[in-house]
Scaffold this motif. Structure first.
Motif, mmCIF file in Angstrom:
data_model
loop_
_atom_site.group_PDB
_atom_site.id
_atom_site.type_symbol
_atom_site.label_atom_id
_atom_site.label_comp_id
_atom_site.label_asym_id
_atom_site.label_seq_id
_atom_site.Cartn_x
_atom_site.Cartn_y
_atom_site.Cartn_z
ATOM 1 N N VAL A 1 -6.765 3.195 9.113
ATOM 2 C CA VAL A 1 -5.668 4.167 9.237
ATOM 3 C C VAL A 1 -6.251 5.569 9.090
ATOM 4 C CG1 VAL A 1 -3.464 4.954 8.253
ATOM 5 C CG2 VAL A 1 -4.005 2.506 8.277
ATOM 6 N N HIS B 1 -10.048 -2.631 11.799
ATOM 7 C CA HIS B 1 -8.883 -1.741 11.873
ATOM 8 C C HIS B 1 -8.907 -0.788 10.697
ATOM 9 C CE1 HIS B 1 -7.826 -5.273 9.521
ATOM 10 N NE2 HIS B 1 -7.043 -4.473 8.810
ATOM 11 N N LEU C 1 -7.536 4.837 5.379
ATOM 12 C CA LEU C 1 -8.136 3.522 5.134
ATOM 13 C C LEU C 1 -9.246 3.362 6.152
ATOM 14 C CD1 LEU C 1 -7.647 1.025 3.315
ATOM 15 C CD2 LEU C 1 -6.260 0.089 5.159
ATOM 16 N N TYR D 1 0.633 5.304 0.761
ATOM 17 C CA TYR D 1 -0.134 6.419 1.310
ATOM 18 C C TYR D 1 0.581 7.719 0.989
ATOM 19 C CZ TYR D 1 -2.536 3.037 4.345
ATOM 20 O OH TYR D 1 -3.272 1.982 4.830
ATOM 21 N N TRP E 1 -0.625 -9.947 13.698
ATOM 22 C CA TRP E 1 -1.774 -10.380 14.479
ATOM 23 C C TRP E 1 -2.441 -11.596 13.888
ATOM 24 C CZ3 TRP E 1 -3.454 -5.019 13.237
ATOM 25 C CH2 TRP E 1 -4.410 -4.980 12.235
ATOM 26 N N PHE F 1 -2.797 4.253 13.470
ATOM 27 C CA PHE F 1 -3.559 3.045 13.174
ATOM 28 C C PHE F 1 -4.711 2.943 14.170
ATOM 29 C CE2 PHE F 1 -4.024 -1.621 12.909
ATOM 30 C CZ PHE F 1 -3.964 -1.783 11.533
ATOM 31 N N ASN G 1 0.836 -1.200 0.000
ATOM 32 C CA ASN G 1 0.000 0.000 0.000
ATOM 33 C C ASN G 1 0.872 1.251 0.000
ATOM 34 O OD1 ASN G 1 -2.647 -1.250 0.433
ATOM 35 N ND2 ASN G 1 -1.880 -1.797 2.468
ATOM 36 N N ASP H 1 -10.089 -8.012 7.625
ATOM 37 C CA ASP H 1 -9.431 -8.725 6.535
ATOM 38 C C ASP H 1 -10.041 -10.112 6.493
ATOM 39 O OD1 ASP H 1 -7.884 -6.441 6.713
ATOM 40 O OD2 ASP H 1 -6.038 -7.495 6.271
ATOM 41 N N ARG I 1 0.090 -12.160 3.835
ATOM 42 C CA ARG I 1 -1.000 -13.051 4.236
ATOM 43 C C ARG I 1 -0.796 -14.438 3.650
ATOM 44 N NH1 ARG I 1 -5.086 -8.969 3.626
ATOM 45 N NH2 ARG I 1 -4.031 -7.048 4.179
ATOM 46 N N HIS J 1 -12.088 -1.743 8.538
ATOM 47 C CA HIS J 1 -12.425 -2.958 7.790
ATOM 48 C C HIS J 1 -11.919 -4.186 8.543
ATOM 49 C CE1 HIS J 1 -8.239 -2.232 6.619
ATOM 50 N NE2 HIS J 1 -8.170 -3.537 6.405
ATOM 51 N N THR K 1 1.524 -5.831 3.706
ATOM 52 C CA THR K 1 0.906 -6.828 4.571
ATOM 53 C C THR K 1 1.000 -8.183 3.893
ATOM 54 O OG1 THR K 1 -1.315 -6.449 3.717
ATOM 55 C CG2 THR K 1 -0.679 -5.174 5.619
ATOM 56 N N SER L 1 2.390 -7.074 9.007
ATOM 57 C CA SER L 1 2.227 -5.781 8.365
ATOM 58 C C SER L 1 3.413 -4.870 8.684
ATOM 59 C CB SER L 1 0.913 -5.185 8.877
ATOM 60 O OG SER L 1 0.818 -3.841 8.555
HETATM 61 C C1 MD6 Z 1 -1.919 -0.188 6.807
HETATM 62 N N1 MD6 Z 1 -3.059 -2.228 7.104
HETATM 63 O O1 MD6 Z 1 -1.283 -0.353 7.830
HETATM 64 C C2 MD6 Z 1 -3.119 -1.002 6.470
HETATM 65 N N2 MD6 Z 1 -4.647 -5.298 7.799
HETATM 66 O O2 MD6 Z 1 -1.606 0.674 6.002
HETATM 67 C C3 MD6 Z 1 -4.051 -3.116 7.171
HETATM 68 O O3 MD6 Z 1 -5.138 -2.962 6.677
HETATM 69 C C4 MD6 Z 1 -3.772 -4.333 7.909
HETATM 70 O O4 MD6 Z 1 -1.761 -3.487 8.862
HETATM 71 C C5 MD6 Z 1 -4.473 -6.426 8.481
HETATM 72 C C6 MD6 Z 1 -3.388 -6.622 9.300
HETATM 73 C C7 MD6 Z 1 -2.469 -5.641 9.430
HETATM 74 C C8 MD6 Z 1 -2.641 -4.458 8.738
#
Ligand code: MD6
Ligand code: FE
Length: 199
Positions: free
Chosen positions: A175, A173, A114, A108, A164, A140, A106, A119, A196, A117, A194, A131
């Motif tokens: 941002v 979660h 964000l 930014y 996590w 966050f 991602n 996952d 997975r 949401h 991130t 992540s």
């Molecule tokens: C972010 N992260 O940190 C967006 N999802 O920019 C996420 O949406 C995220 O950091 C699941 C687990 C960890 C994450």
């Protein structure tokens, strides 16, 4: 953050010199793009992927694909340094057998955000998510199992790795809009990736 959610402060710092050129290589093959959500909104976060599977969204929904929908080519391979970092961070957080097959990258810019949401496009919720944060600091939001649950704010700094899984795997979660405080190495940008196990 929770019983099975951790922030490993600075865990990625020893990897940064390998990660930045690897990101440049991914970008060259599969550029960052602002995707559209099923609801018709263009995301303020731009994204790309590496690894066997990549996360995408369009008007038809969220899913993992084995090709980049823009080029119809496979996503770039997961760089060796990415894979090593993901496995080591997972192990340090108590998930010794993590085998990532997908890495969502991602980007930014100031103002990107964000929304809250979960996952849940992955098949196996037993695997954790790893992540990595690089560049500008993000706030966050870490919520509960319901969208309306109260959220905790956690700052994520350059080099931090959040891991996590377990009972925290499906927590909401997001941002907060990114503040423009240029980072010495990356400038006015935050990169998050991130890892997975999607399939
Ligand atoms: C972010 N992260 O940190 C967006 N999802 O920019 C996420 O949406 C995220 O950091 C699941 C687990 C960890 C994450
Ligand atoms: Fe997420």
């Amino acid at each position: 953050m929770g019983p099975a959610a951790f922030v490993l402060r600075g865990f990625a710092l020893p990897y940064v010199d390998e990660l930045l050129p690897a990101i440049a290589g991914i970008e060259e093959v599969a550029p960052f793009r602002n995707m559209v959500t099923p609801g018709g909104f263009t995301m303020s976060v731009a994204l790309t992927n590496c690894g066997a599977l990549g996360w995408t969204t369009d008007r038809r929904g969220y899913r993992y694909t084995n090709v980049d929908p823009d080029s119809q080519q496979p996503w770039p391979e997961m760089p060796v340094a990415f894979d090593r970092l993901a496995r080591e961070a997972a192990a340090a957080a108590g998930f010794p057998d993590f085998e990532p097959d997908a890495c969502l990258v991602n980007r930014y810019l100031p103002g990107s955000r964000l929304s809250l949401h979960q996952d849940k496009n992955e098949l196996d919720y037993n695997a954790p998510i790893v992540s990595v944060s690089l560049g500008m600091t993000a706030t966050f939001l870490f919520g509960g199992q319901e969208r309306t649950d109260k959220t905790a704010k956690v700052m994520l700094y350059h080099g931090d790795v959040a891991v996590w899984g377990g009972e925290d795997r499906l927590r909401y979660h997001g941002v907060m809009p990114l503040k423009d405080a240029p980072h010495p190495r990356l400038g006015s940008k935050r990169i998050n990736f991130t890892f997975r196990k999607a399939a």
